[in-house]
Design an enzyme around this catalytic site. Structure first.
Site, short mmCIF file in Angstrom:
data_model
loop_
_atom_site.label_atom_id
_atom_site.label_comp_id
_atom_site.label_asym_id
_atom_site.label_seq_id
_atom_site.Cartn_x
_atom_site.Cartn_y
_atom_site.Cartn_z
N GLU A 297 0.79 -1.23 0.00
CA GLU A 297 0.00 0.00 0.00
C GLU A 297 0.82 1.28 0.00
O GLU A 297 0.52 2.20 0.75
CB GLU A 297 -0.92 0.03 1.24
CG GLU A 297 -1.88 -1.10 1.27
CD GLU A 297 -2.68 -1.13 2.56
OE1 GLU A 297 -3.88 -1.34 2.50
OE2 GLU A 297 -2.09 -0.96 3.65
C1 NGO Z 1 -3.85 -4.66 4.96
C2 NGO Z 1 -2.91 -3.51 5.22
C3 NGO Z 1 -2.65 -3.30 6.71
C4 NGO Z 1 -3.95 -3.32 7.49
C5 NGO Z 1 -4.68 -4.62 7.22
C6 NGO Z 1 -6.00 -4.67 7.97
C7 NGO Z 1 -1.74 -5.29 4.46
C8 NGO Z 1 -0.67 -6.15 3.99
N1 NGO Z 1 -1.70 -3.98 4.56
O1 NGO Z 1 -2.93 -5.77 4.88
O2 NGO Z 1 -1.99 -2.08 6.89
O3 NGO Z 1 -3.68 -3.21 8.86
O4 NGO Z 1 -4.92 -4.82 5.85
O5 NGO Z 1 -6.72 -5.83 7.76
#
Ligand code: NGO
Length: 487
Positions: A297
């Site tokens: 992300e």
């Molecule tokens: C995503 C995000 C995290 C969040 C999570 C919550 C990943 C790999 N990046 O997973 O920052 O905390 O969802 O479910």
């Protein structure tokens, strides 16, 4: 006459039941012979071994807490596969044999399940893991969990033969590990958490704390994988050191739960000095083979910058001598060090780009968010948890999938293992973590350890039996109505 017919019918029925029982008897898995995760093979016999006055000897036998003697004999030198074991229970003796200590430890975990009533059914188990990496991830960044909490979680996951604990040590909301060369990361960057600054949920591990966790985990044959998430998810670091930002001004500490807004400054050499220092100190604290560098992300990093960063972080990471793990987005880069492992966190039906990104790695850890994320709500009754990954994740959802059927081309040979992450945006106590993890984490353990093809109807009663061990140990869990808990 009617009575006679009724009697004949009853007798016929009883005879049929007896025949069925006799047929199924020796191999049927009753609650008392149930093991989670399911062993590769288990053949049950007649009779049982009594734990009354039982003794034990051999490597790791102290873990059984019994007087020295040859009632339960543990021995190395078997020809079992890595981490596997053979467990044989007769009416007079129990033996566990393995080729390595991890295998003996896993055999002991199975025996703990079989022996909790004090009577161990006669059985023969031959067992070994489907995947070499069986992980649980704990997010200690959104809310911090202290050393005692982490040890408790290690105890919990060891019951299910997990062998890796991935600690998500840094994120926008907090930096949780002491780094000597950049002290403000913890002096300042550890004082926040979701919900507040200086409140419960903030904090960090000193290096000694961290070593204590690593050493404790090792006694349960669990290896710690540290994650420093970069280049996004870095607000706590940017807030601690303005020179890590591109405009030289430190953002405020962050206590919300949005993602994707922060980025290290990709064009600045200061960033790479920072990455080298941090990964160097982390590698020094890490006896295990892996360091996780995040990469998820990075929505506030341009695609070109992301690739430039991946290249540099790859070089720096490789210089630590450790194998790198990254979230699947890092698969956009084609010049990561050979052997870098991807962690897939899209859905069991891959979302756009995710399967292709994962497929650029030679080996992958599967953590599909809609079945393996333990922070998703179970159902409408869940008091905490998130819902973004396709809504609720019931225990049946956590069970009914296969890691080799997600990304085309990534079958057992390219799957390093399976990991169940638990993110802590909505979780601030270890009781809450256990409630969200159990019983779903037992389903994930079965995906990671047991042969493919398990059936929910067969798993559910074994899960109910396993829950009795959780009850004995005071582990919190959700008594979902998908399972009949009374055996
Ligand atoms: C995503 C995000 C995290 C969040 C999570 C919550 C990943 C790999 N990046 O997973 O920052 O905390 O969802 O479910």
């Amino acid at each position: 006459m009617k009575r006679l017919i009724a009697l004949v019918l009853v007798l016929a029925l009883a005879a049929t039941v007896t025949v069925l029982l006799l047929q199924n008897g020796p191999t049927m898995t009753t609650p008392s012979s149930a093991v989670v995760p399911a062993p590769v093979s288990q053949v049950n016999g007649e009779g049982s071994f009594s734990m009354d006055g039982a003794t034990a000897s051999g490597p790791l036998s102290e873990l059984l807490g019994l007087p020295q003697g040859d009632g339960i004999v543990l021995s190395l030198g078997g020809d079992q596969r890595a981490e596997g074991y053979a467990l044989e229970v007769t009416t007079t003796r129990i033996s566990i044999t393995a080729a390595d200590e991890a295998g003996l430890f896993h055999g002991i975990q199975s025996l703990l399940q079989l022996s909790r009533t004090g009577v161990v059914p006669v059985t023969r188990i031959d067992d070994y893991p489907r995947f070499e990496y069986r992980g649980a991830m704990l997010d200690v960044a959104r809310h911090f969990f202290g050393v005692a909490d982490v040890k408790r979680y290690i105890d919990d996951i060891a019951l299910l033969k997990f062998n890796y604990l991935h600690l998500h040590l840094t994120d926008d909301q907090g930096w949780r590990i002491q780094i000597d060369s950049w002290p403000n990361l913890t002096v300042h960057g550890s004082t926040s958490a979701v919900g507040g600054i200086g409140a419960g949920g903030s904090g960090f591990y000193t290096k000694d704390d961290y070593r204590e966790i690593v050493a404790y985990a090792a006694t349960r044959f669990v290896t710690v994988v540290p994650e420093i998430d970069m280049p996004g998810h870095t607000n706590a670091a940017l807030s601690s050191y303005p020179e890590l930002t591109c405009n030289g001004s430190a953002p405020a500490l962050y206590t919300g739960i949005e993602v994707g807004f922060s980025s290290l400054c990709i064009g600045s050499e200061t960033t790479y000095g920072f990455v080298a220092d941090v990964l160097g100190e982390i590698a020094e604290l890490t006896p295990g083979p892996y360091i996780h560098i995040g990469g998820d992300e990075s929505l506030n990093t341009t695609p070109e910058d992301f690739l430039a960063f991946a290249h540099r972080v790859g070089e720096i990471g490789a210089a630590t001598g450790k194998t790198l793990i990254g979230w699947h987005e890092l698969g956009r880069s084609t010049d990561l060090p050979a052997g870098t492992i991807g962690q897939y966190w899209s859905f069991i039906e891959p979302q756009e780009g995710a399967a292709e990104e994962a497929a650029t790695f030679e080996k992958v850890i599967m953590s599909p968010a809609d079945v393996a994320y333990l922070d998703m709500k179970y159902d409408v009754m869940s008091p905490y948890g998130l819902e973004w990954a396709n809504g609720y994740t019931h225990v049946t959802d956590a069970y009914n999938w296969d890691p080799a059927e997600i990304v085309p081309g990534i079958g057992d040979d390219r799957i390093l293992g399976v990991e169940a992450p638990i993110w802590s945006e909505t979780l601030s106590t270890i009781d809450e973590v256990e409630f969200m993890a159990f019983p779903r984490i037992a389903a994930i353990a079965e995906k990671a350890w047991s042969p493919a093809g398990g059936e929910w109807a067969e798993f559910a009663p074994r899960l109910a039996a396993f829950a009795q061990l959780l009850d004995d140990r005071g582990v919190n869990y959700y008594r979902t109505d998908e399972v009949s808990w009374i055996l």
